[in-house]
Scaffold this motif. Structure first.
Motif, short mmCIF file in Angstrom:
data_model
loop_
_atom_site.label_atom_id
_atom_site.label_comp_id
_atom_site.label_asym_id
_atom_site.label_seq_id
_atom_site.Cartn_x
_atom_site.Cartn_y
_atom_site.Cartn_z
N ASP A 40 24.53 20.26 -18.71
CA ASP A 40 23.57 19.72 -17.74
C ASP A 40 23.48 20.62 -16.52
O ASP A 40 22.39 20.88 -15.99
N VAL A 53 21.50 23.72 -17.42
CA VAL A 53 20.08 23.38 -17.56
C VAL A 53 19.45 23.24 -16.18
O VAL A 53 18.31 23.68 -15.95
N CYS A 54 20.17 22.65 -15.23
CA CYS A 54 19.66 22.54 -13.86
C CYS A 54 19.42 23.93 -13.26
O CYS A 54 18.40 24.16 -12.60
N LEU A 56 14.27 20.41 -22.06
CA LEU A 56 15.01 19.15 -22.03
C LEU A 56 14.76 18.33 -23.30
O LEU A 56 15.69 17.81 -23.92
N LYS A 115 21.10 13.65 -25.21
CA LYS A 115 20.00 13.09 -24.43
C LYS A 115 20.47 12.40 -23.15
O LYS A 115 19.96 12.65 -22.06
N HIS A 173 23.00 12.70 -21.44
CA HIS A 173 23.86 13.50 -20.56
C HIS A 173 23.07 14.50 -19.71
O HIS A 173 23.67 15.21 -18.89
N LEU A 174 21.76 14.59 -19.91
CA LEU A 174 20.96 15.56 -19.14
C LEU A 174 20.33 14.90 -17.92
O LEU A 174 19.15 15.10 -17.61
N GLY A 190 19.17 17.41 -15.15
CA GLY A 190 17.98 18.15 -15.56
C GLY A 190 16.71 17.33 -15.44
O GLY A 190 15.69 17.80 -14.93
N TRP A 191 16.79 16.08 -15.88
CA TRP A 191 15.60 15.22 -15.80
C TRP A 191 15.27 14.85 -14.35
O TRP A 191 14.10 14.66 -14.01
#
Length: 253
Positions: A39, A42-43, A63, A74, A76-77, A80-81
């Motif tokens: 995560d 991804v950020c 994502l 799913k 755990h992101l 990112g979301w």
């Protein structure tokens, strides 16, 4: 597994996740071994996209792609979301301007004068039945069936976005006699398997841009303006929101 998403969506997700992996390699990062580390990376990737002026779709596809290829990731992101949501609030989408009947007829007439008859007929059909851009560009002659009098046309669509949700093939009924005749005259020169457009989607968009510039129309008009404008015109004329949604195949009022 191959039926979870459409092949085109699978390809888009694969490209987006590959882009993320290339970002890790570019910066010398090792592949995250835990969900929190994934995560965090991804950020960083989303921040990288934002600062480099990349489209937000790269972030959303990454994502969604990670969630598609590794379903357990799913939930755990979260970070990112959250960044994706911030991007959405900071960068509002550019809405297509709804076209009016006079604007559409002017564009179709100019396209005909330029020798772009396929552009002209697709402009008229798209506005009359609020068709999606992808549906117009994928239209094939054999998808159109004319009634006995030739004043009514049934346009059978491939499996569309809403059709996939319903598990059924959708169709559009063209009831304007003048448009039905114009469409029939246009289709007589095509073979059953021919697309209505004679050039690539990119060139079709370029030709519409040329027409808009030639007629000095405002910026913000695009092919999707046919769908927005056609629905707006129909609702203004009938004041029937339910029928508007039915024709445009919107599931939510």
């Amino acid at each position: 597994q191959s039926l979870v998403v459409a092949p085109s969506t699978h390809t888009r997700y694969f490209q987006a996740v590959s882009r993320f992996l290339e970002f890790l390699q570019l910066h010398g990062f090792t592949y995250p071994s835990t969900f929190p580390l994934l995560d965090a990376k991804v950020c960083e990737f989303i921040e990288y996209l934002w600062h480099n002026g990349e489209p937000k779709a790269f972030a959303s596809d990454c994502l969604s792609g990670l969630g598609h290829f590794i379903p357990s990731v799913k939930r755990h992101l979260v970070g990112g979301w959250r960044l994706h949501g911030s991007w959405t609030r900071a960068e509002l989408p550019a809405r297509a301007i709804p076209l009016t009947p006079v604007m559409v007829y002017a564009l179709a007439q100019r396209a005909f004068e330029f020798g772009w008859e396929d552009v002209a007929i697709l402009l008229l059909v798209g506005f009359d039945r609020f068709a999606r851009t992808g549906e117009l560009f994928a239209a094939v002659k054999q998808n159109f069936v004319f009634g006995d009098t030739g004043r009514r046309v049934v346009w059978s669509l491939p499996l569309t976005k809403s059709g996939q949700r319903l598990g059924a093939q959708e169709s559009i009924v063209i009831e304007d006699p003048w448009l039905a005749r114009a469409l029939k005259n246009f289709l007589t020169r095509l073979h059953p398997g021919d697309l209505l457009r004679s050039v690539s989607p990119g060139i079709m968009r370029g030709r519409l841009k040329t027409l808009l510039t030639d007629l000095q129309f405002p910026e913000g008009c695009q092919w999707y303006s046919l769908r927005r404008g056609g629905a707006t015109q129909f609702f203004r004329r009938t004041n029937n929101l339910g029928q508007t949604c039915l024709i445009g195949r919107w599931s939510c009022h």
